[in-house]
Write a protein that holds these residues in place. Sequence first.
Motif, PDB file in Angstrom:
ATOM      1  N   GLU A   1       2.001  14.475   6.783  1.00  0.00           N
ATOM      2  CA  GLU A   1       2.743  13.281   5.803  1.00  0.00           C
ATOM      3  C   GLU A   1       1.773  12.196   6.051  1.00  0.00           C
ATOM      4  OE1 GLU A   1       6.957  13.342   6.249  1.00  0.00           O
ATOM      5  OE2 GLU A   1       7.086  14.591   4.492  1.00  0.00           O
ATOM      6  N   ARG A   2       1.796  11.725   7.612  1.00  0.00           N
ATOM      7  CA  ARG A   2       1.027  10.400   7.858  1.00  0.00           C
ATOM      8  C   ARG A   2      -0.337  10.393   7.617  1.00  0.00           C
ATOM      9  NH1 ARG A   2       2.530   9.862  14.018  1.00  0.00           N
ATOM     10  NH2 ARG A   2       4.523  11.390  13.663  1.00  0.00           N
ATOM     11  N   GLN A   3      -0.910  11.673   7.806  1.00  0.00           N
ATOM     12  CA  GLN A   3      -2.443  12.007   7.421  1.00  0.00           C
ATOM     13  C   GLN A   3      -2.456  11.858   5.785  1.00  0.00           C
ATOM     14  OE1 GLN A   3      -3.919  15.830   8.191  1.00  0.00           O
ATOM     15  NE2 GLN A   3      -6.009  15.009   8.637  1.00  0.00           N
ATOM     16  N   ILE A   4      -1.819  12.365   5.047  1.00  0.00           N
ATOM     17  CA  ILE A   4      -1.857  12.020   3.401  1.00  0.00           C
ATOM     18  C   ILE A   4      -1.795  10.866   3.224  1.00  0.00           C
ATOM     19  CG2 ILE A   4      -0.570  12.767   1.426  1.00  0.00           C
ATOM     20  CD1 ILE A   4       0.159  15.400   2.735  1.00  0.00           C
ATOM     21  N   ILE A   5      -0.518   9.789   3.718  1.00  0.00           N
ATOM     22  CA  ILE A   5      -0.497   8.711   3.282  1.00  0.00           C
ATOM     23  C   ILE A   5      -1.588   7.933   3.789  1.00  0.00           C
ATOM     24  CG2 ILE A   5       0.980   6.768   3.915  1.00  0.00           C
ATOM     25  CD1 ILE A   5       3.211   8.365   3.890  1.00  0.00           C
ATOM     26  N   GLY A   6      -2.258   8.152   4.955  1.00  0.00           N
ATOM     27  CA  GLY A   6      -3.679   7.507   5.274  1.00  0.00           C
ATOM     28  C   GLY A   6      -4.690   7.638   4.412  1.00  0.00           C
ATOM     29  N   PHE A   7      -4.933   8.890   4.218  1.00  0.00           N
ATOM     30  CA  PHE A   7      -5.762   9.200   3.058  1.00  0.00           C
ATOM     31  C   PHE A   7      -5.562   8.561   1.763  1.00  0.00           C
ATOM     32  CE2 PHE A   7      -6.822  13.388   5.551  1.00  0.00           C
ATOM     33  CZ  PHE A   7      -7.995  12.734   6.187  1.00  0.00           C
ATOM     34  N   GLY A   8      -4.338   8.371   1.234  1.00  0.00           N
ATOM     35  CA  GLY A   8      -4.071   7.758  -0.020  1.00  0.00           C
ATOM     36  C   GLY A   8      -4.202   6.187   0.086  1.00  0.00           C
ATOM     37  N   GLY A   9      -3.974   5.689   1.088  1.00  0.00           N
ATOM     38  CA  GLY A   9      -4.181   4.171   1.575  1.00  0.00           C
ATOM     39  C   GLY A   9      -5.486   3.994   1.391  1.00  0.00           C
ATOM     40  N   VAL A  10      -6.560   4.806   2.076  1.00  0.00           N
ATOM     41  CA  VAL A  10      -8.055   4.548   1.922  1.00  0.00           C
ATOM     42  C   VAL A  10      -8.469   4.602   0.649  1.00  0.00           C
ATOM     43  CG1 VAL A  10     -10.253   5.500   2.726  1.00  0.00           C
ATOM     44  CG2 VAL A  10      -8.442   5.302   4.380  1.00  0.00           C
ATOM     45  N   LEU A  11      -7.808   5.719  -0.119  1.00  0.00           N
ATOM     46  CA  LEU A  11      -8.341   5.841  -1.387  1.00  0.00           C
ATOM     47  C   LEU A  11      -7.775   4.856  -2.184  1.00  0.00           C
ATOM     48  CD1 LEU A  11      -9.364   7.963  -3.533  1.00  0.00           C
ATOM     49  CD2 LEU A  11      -7.260   8.811  -3.846  1.00  0.00           C
ATOM     50  N   VAL A  12      -6.783   4.133  -2.118  1.00  0.00           N
ATOM     51  CA  VAL A  12      -6.372   3.071  -3.083  1.00  0.00           C
ATOM     52  C   VAL A  12      -7.169   1.852  -2.720  1.00  0.00           C
ATOM     53  CG1 VAL A  12      -4.653   1.405  -3.050  1.00  0.00           C
ATOM     54  CG2 VAL A  12      -3.942   3.767  -3.239  1.00  0.00           C
ATOM     55  N   ALA A  13      -7.465   1.683  -1.497  1.00  0.00           N
ATOM     56  CA  ALA A  13      -8.370   0.595  -0.914  1.00  0.00           C
ATOM     57  C   ALA A  13      -9.767   0.944  -1.692  1.00  0.00           C
ATOM     58  CB  ALA A  13      -8.498   0.536   0.400  1.00  0.00           C
ATOM     59  N   LEU A  14     -10.212   1.802  -1.804  1.00  0.00           N
ATOM     60  CA  LEU A  14     -11.651   2.288  -2.276  1.00  0.00           C
ATOM     61  C   LEU A  14     -11.462   2.008  -3.842  1.00  0.00           C
ATOM     62  CD1 LEU A  14     -12.836   5.029  -0.475  1.00  0.00           C
ATOM     63  CD2 LEU A  14     -13.856   3.272  -0.399  1.00  0.00           C
ATOM     64  N   ILE A  15     -10.458   2.358  -4.572  1.00  0.00           N
ATOM     65  CA  ILE A  15     -10.270   2.097  -6.082  1.00  0.00           C
ATOM     66  C   ILE A  15     -10.239   0.532  -6.192  1.00  0.00           C
ATOM     67  CG2 ILE A  15      -8.548   2.258  -7.932  1.00  0.00           C
ATOM     68  CD1 ILE A  15      -8.301   5.243  -6.927  1.00  0.00           C
ATOM     69  N   VAL A  16      -9.329  -0.199  -5.650  1.00  0.00           N
ATOM     70  CA  VAL A  16      -9.300  -1.556  -5.750  1.00  0.00           C
ATOM     71  C   VAL A  16     -10.664  -2.254  -5.353  1.00  0.00           C
ATOM     72  CG1 VAL A  16      -8.371  -3.656  -4.766  1.00  0.00           C
ATOM     73  CG2 VAL A  16      -6.818  -1.716  -5.109  1.00  0.00           C
ATOM     74  N   LEU A  17     -11.468  -1.690  -4.285  1.00  0.00           N
ATOM     75  CA  LEU A  17     -12.602  -2.388  -3.963  1.00  0.00           C
ATOM     76  C   LEU A  17     -13.542  -2.116  -5.253  1.00  0.00           C
ATOM     77  CD1 LEU A  17     -14.537  -3.653  -2.030  1.00  0.00           C
ATOM     78  CD2 LEU A  17     -15.269  -1.656  -1.205  1.00  0.00           C
ATOM     79  N   TYR A  18     -13.615  -0.818  -5.717  1.00  0.00           N
ATOM     80  CA  TYR A  18     -14.491  -0.462  -6.914  1.00  0.00           C
ATOM     81  C   TYR A  18     -14.380  -1.426  -8.133  1.00  0.00           C
ATOM     82  CZ  TYR A  18     -16.364   1.969 -10.833  1.00  0.00           C
ATOM     83  OH  TYR A  18     -17.356   2.305 -12.017  1.00  0.00           O
ATOM     84  N   ALA A  19     -12.907  -1.562  -8.535  1.00  0.00           N
ATOM     85  CA  ALA A  19     -12.397  -2.323  -9.683  1.00  0.00           C
ATOM     86  C   ALA A  19     -12.587  -3.792  -9.614  1.00  0.00           C
ATOM     87  CB  ALA A  19     -10.855  -2.035  -9.967  1.00  0.00           C
ATOM     88  N   TRP A  20     -12.576  -4.483  -8.331  1.00  0.00           N
ATOM     89  CA  TRP A  20     -12.524  -5.964  -8.333  1.00  0.00           C
ATOM     90  C   TRP A  20     -14.063  -6.314  -7.706  1.00  0.00           C
ATOM     91  CZ3 TRP A  20      -7.487  -7.013  -5.552  1.00  0.00           C
ATOM     92  CH2 TRP A  20      -6.182  -7.038  -6.404  1.00  0.00           C
ATOM     93  N   ALA A  21     -14.767  -5.379  -7.455  1.00  0.00           N
ATOM     94  CA  ALA A  21     -16.167  -5.901  -6.701  1.00  0.00           C
ATOM     95  C   ALA A  21     -17.269  -5.232  -7.414  1.00  0.00           C
ATOM     96  CB  ALA A  21     -16.269  -5.637  -5.283  1.00  0.00           C
ATOM     97  N   TRP A  22     -17.064  -4.037  -7.204  1.00  0.00           N
ATOM     98  CA  TRP A  22     -18.482  -3.090  -7.594  1.00  0.00           C
ATOM     99  C   TRP A  22     -18.584  -3.110  -9.090  1.00  0.00           C
ATOM    100  CZ3 TRP A  22     -22.576  -1.498  -5.289  1.00  0.00           C
ATOM    101  CH2 TRP A  22     -23.196  -0.458  -5.623  1.00  0.00           C
TER     102      TRP A  22
END
Length: 162
Positions: free
Chosen positions: A15-36
Motif C-alpha cells: 500500500e505504501r508503494q502504491i501511494i508513493g507511485f501515486g504521489g509521483v504520478l500526481v506530481a508529474l501530472i501537475v508539473l505537466y499541466a502547470w509547466a510543460w
Amino acid sequence: MNGIATYWSGLSARERQIIGFGGVLVALIVLYAWAWSPFQDALNRLRVQVPAKQATLSWMQQQAELIKPSLSAQNTQIEPSAPLLTIVESSAEKTGMRSTIRRMSPGDEEGQVKIWLTEANFDDWLIWLEALRRQGVEVASCTVTKGNDDKVNIRVELQRRL
C-alpha cells in the motif's frame, strides 16, 4: 503530524508503494499541466508567429528599397538662406499640396509663416511636413478640423528650426 505517521506505519508495504507511485504520478501530472504544457503552447505559437513576422520584415525591407530613390529625389533642398515663404511654396509645389493652400502670410514673429489649407488629404499633408522638416522647417502651432469626404482643413504656423 503524529496521525499521518501512525496511518503510514499502519499501511502494508504494498500500500505504501502504491501511494508513493501515486504521489509521483500526481506530481508529474501537475508539473505537466502547470509547466510543460503552457511552455509547449507558447512555443507552438512562436513557431507560427516568427515566420509571419519574418515575412513582414522582408516585405518592409523590399518596400524601403523601392522608396529610397523617391526619398533622395525629394531630399533636394533649397538654399538654406532662402526665405521661408520660398521654401514652403517650392515644397508645396513638389508634393502637390499647393492646390489646397488657400492663404499664406508671414507669421507673428520673424521667420514664421501662417498657412491655411482646405480640403487637404491628411496623409499628403504629413508627407509635405516631412519634406519641410528635412529642409529645416518645423511646426510652431497647428489646428486640424474635419472637412468633407475624409479631407481636413488645416491652419498651421511654420518656422525655421533653431
